[in-house]
Enzyme design. Structure first.
Site, short mmCIF file in Angstrom:
data_model
loop_
_atom_site.label_atom_id
_atom_site.label_comp_id
_atom_site.label_asym_id
_atom_site.label_seq_id
_atom_site.Cartn_x
_atom_site.Cartn_y
_atom_site.Cartn_z
N ASP A 90 0.85 -1.20 0.00
CA ASP A 90 0.00 0.00 0.00
C ASP A 90 0.88 1.25 0.00
OD1 ASP A 90 -0.40 -0.75 3.45
OD2 ASP A 90 0.65 1.03 2.70
N HIS A 105 8.50 -5.73 -1.37
CA HIS A 105 7.56 -6.68 -1.99
C HIS A 105 6.69 -6.02 -3.05
CE1 HIS A 105 7.91 -9.48 1.74
NE2 HIS A 105 8.93 -9.59 0.94
C1 BV8 Z 1 12.25 -15.55 -1.94
C2 BV8 Z 1 3.51 -9.15 -1.76
C3 BV8 Z 1 14.22 -16.27 -3.14
C4 BV8 Z 1 2.28 -9.70 -2.40
C5 BV8 Z 1 4.43 -10.84 -0.22
C6 BV8 Z 1 13.28 -19.52 4.43
C7 BV8 Z 1 12.52 -20.30 5.25
C8 BV8 Z 1 11.20 -20.66 4.86
C9 BV8 Z 1 10.63 -20.19 3.68
C10 BV8 Z 1 11.38 -19.41 2.87
C11 BV8 Z 1 12.70 -19.09 3.23
N1 BV8 Z 1 13.18 -18.32 2.25
C12 BV8 Z 1 12.23 -18.15 1.28
C13 BV8 Z 1 11.12 -18.81 1.64
C14 BV8 Z 1 9.88 -18.86 0.88
C15 BV8 Z 1 8.95 -17.66 1.09
C16 BV8 Z 1 8.47 -17.62 2.51
O1 BV8 Z 1 8.98 -16.90 3.34
N2 BV8 Z 1 7.40 -18.40 2.73
C17 BV8 Z 1 6.76 -18.38 4.07
C18 BV8 Z 1 5.24 -18.43 3.86
C19 BV8 Z 1 7.26 -19.52 4.91
N3 BV8 Z 1 9.60 -16.41 0.74
C20 BV8 Z 1 9.58 -16.02 -0.57
O2 BV8 Z 1 9.06 -16.67 -1.45
C21 BV8 Z 1 10.25 -14.70 -0.88
N4 BV8 Z 1 11.12 -14.82 -2.01
O3 BV8 Z 1 12.55 -16.15 -0.94
O4 BV8 Z 1 13.00 -15.48 -3.10
C22 BV8 Z 1 15.27 -15.67 -2.24
C23 BV8 Z 1 16.08 -16.52 -1.56
C24 BV8 Z 1 17.12 -15.99 -0.76
C25 BV8 Z 1 17.29 -14.60 -0.60
C26 BV8 Z 1 16.43 -13.79 -1.28
C27 BV8 Z 1 15.40 -14.30 -2.07
C28 BV8 Z 1 9.22 -13.64 -1.32
C29 BV8 Z 1 8.20 -13.40 -0.30
C30 BV8 Z 1 7.33 -12.19 -0.70
C31 BV8 Z 1 5.92 -12.62 -1.05
N5 BV8 Z 1 5.06 -11.44 -1.21
N6 BV8 Z 1 3.69 -9.71 -0.42
C32 BV8 Z 1 1.02 -9.34 -1.66
O5 BV8 Z 1 1.07 -8.51 -0.75
O6 BV8 Z 1 -0.02 -9.89 -2.06
S1 BV8 Z 1 4.62 -11.48 1.37
C33 BV8 Z 1 3.34 -10.77 2.30
O7 BV8 Z 1 3.14 -11.66 3.38
C34 BV8 Z 1 3.65 -9.44 2.93
O8 BV8 Z 1 4.36 -8.59 2.08
C35 BV8 Z 1 4.45 -9.85 4.16
O9 BV8 Z 1 5.79 -10.06 3.82
C36 BV8 Z 1 3.82 -11.17 4.52
C37 BV8 Z 1 2.79 -10.99 5.60
O10 BV8 Z 1 3.48 -10.77 6.77
P1 BV8 Z 1 3.17 -9.47 7.69
O11 BV8 Z 1 3.28 -8.25 6.89
O12 BV8 Z 1 4.04 -9.65 8.87
O13 BV8 Z 1 1.63 -9.63 8.04
P2 BV8 Z 1 0.92 -10.75 8.95
O14 BV8 Z 1 -0.52 -10.64 8.68
O15 BV8 Z 1 1.61 -12.05 8.79
O16 BV8 Z 1 1.21 -10.27 10.46
C38 BV8 Z 1 0.73 -9.03 10.90
C39 BV8 Z 1 1.39 -8.77 12.26
O17 BV8 Z 1 0.95 -7.49 12.71
C40 BV8 Z 1 0.99 -9.80 13.31
O18 BV8 Z 1 2.16 -10.15 14.07
C41 BV8 Z 1 -0.01 -9.03 14.20
O19 BV8 Z 1 0.10 -9.38 15.56
C42 BV8 Z 1 0.47 -7.59 14.02
N7 BV8 Z 1 -0.60 -6.60 14.16
C43 BV8 Z 1 -1.91 -6.73 13.78
N8 BV8 Z 1 -2.56 -5.56 14.07
C44 BV8 Z 1 -1.64 -4.70 14.61
C45 BV8 Z 1 -0.39 -5.36 14.64
N9 BV8 Z 1 0.73 -4.78 15.13
C46 BV8 Z 1 0.61 -3.50 15.61
N10 BV8 Z 1 -0.57 -2.80 15.59
C47 BV8 Z 1 -1.70 -3.36 15.12
N11 BV8 Z 1 -2.85 -2.66 15.13
#
Ligand code: BV8
Length: 231
Positions: A90, A105
């Site tokens: 956003d 991202h």
């Molecule tokens: C990659 C864009 C190769 C699209 C997104 C290592 C280990 C395991 C897996 C992997 C690994 N390395 C790579 C992977 C695979 C994968 C991955 O991580 N999978 C996960 C599911 C296990 N990663 C990838 O594929 C990445 N690419 O690795 O390429 C590489 C290799 C080496 C080095 C470099 C590259 C690409 C990942 C990007 C995908 N695209 N977004 C779209 O938005 O539609 S990811 C997307 O999900 C977001 O951008 C963000 O990153 C993620 C969501 O996480 P958060 O933003 O943290 O949100 P979430 O809802 O989870 O949590 C919210 C938090 O806020 C909570 O804790 C909550 O308590 C808190 N909260 C809520 N309300 C409030 C609050 N805090 C404060 N105030 C509030 N009011």
């Protein structure tokens, strides 16, 4: 003092942008990871385009909150010594006034042409297959980084992490890599690390300091402290 701030969906939650964890991370019955992959776009581009067109419309209806505003204020104090790295697609940081920011991202307001590889501002719903303003082909996709794709500007981010004195993570669950590993890089480079989150995350134990509560409350008070500490 050089500062790197990583933000996630939680910083936009109080603006009305659903997080990935809200509603179990489901969209129209799809697991988010199912619609945010190149394979999904290959298999069913309409569903993916509708997913991002809907999010783009929703973000246009909401406004930055006090957490975004506080980071913009911190940038006015620190200038280039602050880098905001956001996982969010956003534009609420920019609308709050942040300029020194990296969208690792991608950006919901930009399109990427899969024919010529160039970027352009989104001017129509991508489900309507508008032509690329540069090459004219109707091959635009959202300019976002999908699962399995390489995040943007990792070199800029790494350089800032290795040089920072403080690293803060705001509103992120630490579930997605490489973003979830940044705290380790910063800590190894000697930075003080702090987590500002509603609740404990998957990486809470990795931080020197933790403050839990809504971003709209914990971020402005933390920024006040950082600014006061400087003077
Ligand atoms: C990659 C864009 C190769 C699209 C997104 C290592 C280990 C395991 C897996 C992997 C690994 N390395 C790579 C992977 C695979 C994968 C991955 O991580 N999978 C996960 C599911 C296990 N990663 C990838 O594929 C990445 N690419 O690795 O390429 C590489 C290799 C080496 C080095 C470099 C590259 C690409 C990942 C990007 C995908 N695209 N977004 C779209 O938005 O539609 S990811 C997307 O999900 C977001 O951008 C963000 O990153 C993620 C969501 O996480 P958060 O933003 O943290 O949100 P979430 O809802 O989870 O949590 C919210 C938090 O806020 C909570 O804790 C909550 O308590 C808190 N909260 C809520 N309300 C409030 C609050 N805090 C404060 N105030 C509030 N009011």
């Amino acid at each position: 003092m050089r500062l790197v701030v990583l933000t996630g969906a939680g910083i936009s939650a109080e603006s009305g942008v659903p997080t990935f964890r809200d509603a179990g991370g489901l969209w129209e019955g799809h697991r988010v990871e199912e619609v945010a992959t190149p394979e999904a776009f290959e298999r069913d581009p309409e569903t993916v385009q509708r997913f991002y067109d809907a999010r783009r419309r929703a973000v246009a209806q909401v406004d930055p909150n006090p957490a975004h505003d506080a980071l913009a204020r911190l940038e006015r104090e620190l200038g280039d010594n602050l880098l905001v790295v956001t996982q969010n697609i956003d534009d609420l940081h920019e609308r709050a006034g942040s300029r020194h920011i990296v969208h690792m991202h991608g950006d919901l307001l930009m399109a990427l042409c899969t024919a010529c590889g160039r970027r352009s501002s989104v001017t129509a719903e991508l489900i309507e297959r508008p032509p690329c303003p540069q090459c004219g082909e109707r091959m635009l996709r959202p300019d976002v980084v999908w699962f399995g794709e390489m995040p943007y500007d990792l070199d800029v981010i790494d350089e800032a992490l290795l040089a920072c004195d403080m690293f803060a993570a705001i509103g992120t669950s630490g579930a997605v890599y490489p973003a979830a590993g940044f705290v380790i890089t910063a800590a190894a480079a000697g930075a003080h690390t702090i987590e500002l989150n509603l609740t404990a995350s998957e990486i809470t134990p990795l931080f020197d300091e933790v403050r839990h509560g809504p971003a709209s409350l914990v971020v402005p008070s933390w920024v006040d402290e950082v600014v006061t500490a400087r003077t």
